[in-house]
Design a protein around this motif. Structure first.
Motif: not given
Length: 407
Positions: A25-49
């Motif tokens: 982004x800082x170098x001029x690109x438009x970036x879109x990310x598709x990812x998972x909800x945070x779960x690593x390294x504990x291999x658990x989702x946060x309660x709110x997710x």
């Protein structure tokens, strides 16, 4: 940018992916990310997710869409494969808009294979780049998690996926050698872009006071593992070393800091052993202080690991100025990296006695211990520069786009 791990996950590949996206982004690109909800390294989702299927945020000037996928309690074998497939299914059933370049992160290989197939099905659509942080097929073979037949199957899959890409970026020269000579990728389409330290510089602090707060005595040598607690780390070896140290009344303390699928088992194994403690991840500032306050930083690998990964913790370790002790095969990528930095000592893996002896060697030679620690930051400055890596990713993405336009 399609990858299962992203900030705010504190360890593994997430910090690198997030920094790469911000750098683009800082170098001029438009970036879109598709990812998972945070779960690593504990291999658990946060309660709110846990009840949220999809969420879109704007972080650091780029859009981040998070999708729910299956997160197994024990991320091995079939459950791990199902986790990757479920993430891949969420990726390929979403609208991506009209990107010029699609970048997939591996791991997770199965999700990357699904996303790559969709990308290539678009014909004259976007360019496809794959960033390889771990060699999946090597991991299956070296950990023995699926036997030789499964290793060959994943080898063919990995070879096919990388072969379909318009470009591949790997994080080490050893990876390029394997990707080209074993997996058959075109050497001209494989770039080496090194990882960097993602730990923020730590301001001067009162080290004795910090150690006292952590419960680390001044007369003991603190050996710190910081990061994931999974099968490839084989941290039972560290518990056994602590038991041996305690039986010999040695002034050593082994600290396992982090989380992962093996944490509960390690806590059970270490119960009643005063020479070891298992603690959760620390906030960023205290994490950096812990690396500097420890006497020795530990990389412990399962016997037989050679090609599958470069531990992400090494970049953070080197930047801390603390000496490294690596229990790893002499022919491993980790051993090669440690030798290149000249920042630590190697002992054999899976040998608690060798691990204790290595710690004692460093403890009994404080001049060498200090010298090894000083070499790490110098290596980071010469080889593991964040700005150099981000400039290389910028050039790589632009090259992918040009190649696709020329087809």
């Amino acid at each position: 940018m399609l990858g299962v791990n992203y900030a705010p996950e504190p360890t593994g590949i997430a910090p690198y992916t997030a920094t790469m996206c911000r750098g683009l982004v800082a170098r001029g690109h438009h970036v879109e990310v598709v990812t998972a909800f945070p779960h690593y390294p504990q291999w658990q989702l946060q309660p709110g997710d846990r009840r949220t299927l999809t969420r879109r945020d704007v972080r650091d000037g780029l859009g981040v869409t998070r999708v729910r996928h299956y997160v197994p309690a024990r991320p091995t074998g079939i459950p791990r494969a199902l986790s990757e497939i479920s993430f891949g299914a969420r990726l390929v059933t979403r609208s991506w808009g009209r990107p010029d370049v699609v970048i997939c992160l591996s791991p997770a290989l199965l999700a990357t294979a699904m996303a790559a197939a969709r990308t290539k099905s678009l014909g004259s659509g976007p360019a496809l780049g794959i960033v390889v942080q771990d060699l999946y097929s090597a991991g299956v073979g070296e950990t023995g998690s699926g036997g030789s037949v499964l290793a060959r199957i994943f080898g063919r899959l990995e070879s096919t996926v990388l072969g379909r890409a318009d470009g591949v970026a790997v994080i080490h020269d050893r990876f390029k050698h394997t990707v080209v000579n074993r997996l058959g990728a075109d050497a001209g389409r494989v770039a080496v872009i090194r990882n960097w330290t993602h730990v923020k510089p730590v301001q001067d602090f009162d080290k004795p006071a910090f150690r006292a707060r952590m419960g680390w005595r001044t007369d003991e040598t603190v050996v710190l593992h910081a990061g994931a607690m999974g099968e490839k780390q084989d941290l039972s070896n560290v518990v056994a070393a602590a038991q041996l140290s305690q039986s010999r009344s040695l002034p050593l303390r082994f600290v396992l800091m982090g989380d992962g699928g093996q944490r509960v088992s390690l806590e059970r194994q270490g119960a009643g052993v005063s020479a070891i403690e298992v603690i959760p991840p620390l906030p960023d500032e205290d994490f950096g202080r812990a690396l500097r306050a420890a006497d020795v930083l530990l990389v412990n690998e399962r016997p037989g690991l050679n090609e599958m990964a470069v531990p992400s913790k090494l970049t953070s370790y080197f930047s801390s100025g603390t000496a490294v002790l690596a229990a790893t095969e002499a022919t491993s990528t980790t051993a090669e990296e440690l030798a290149a930095a000249g920042a630590g000592l190697r002992v054999g893996p899976g040998d608690p006695g060798a691990l204790v002896s290595g710690v004692l060697t460093l403890r009994n030679d404080p001049l060498t211990l200090d010298e090894l620690g000083r070499r790490g930051p110098d290596y980071c400055a010469r080889v593991l520069s964040e700005e150099v890596a981000l400039d290389a990713y910028d050039d790589w993405v632009r090259l992918l786009h040009r190649r696709k336009q020329e087809c």
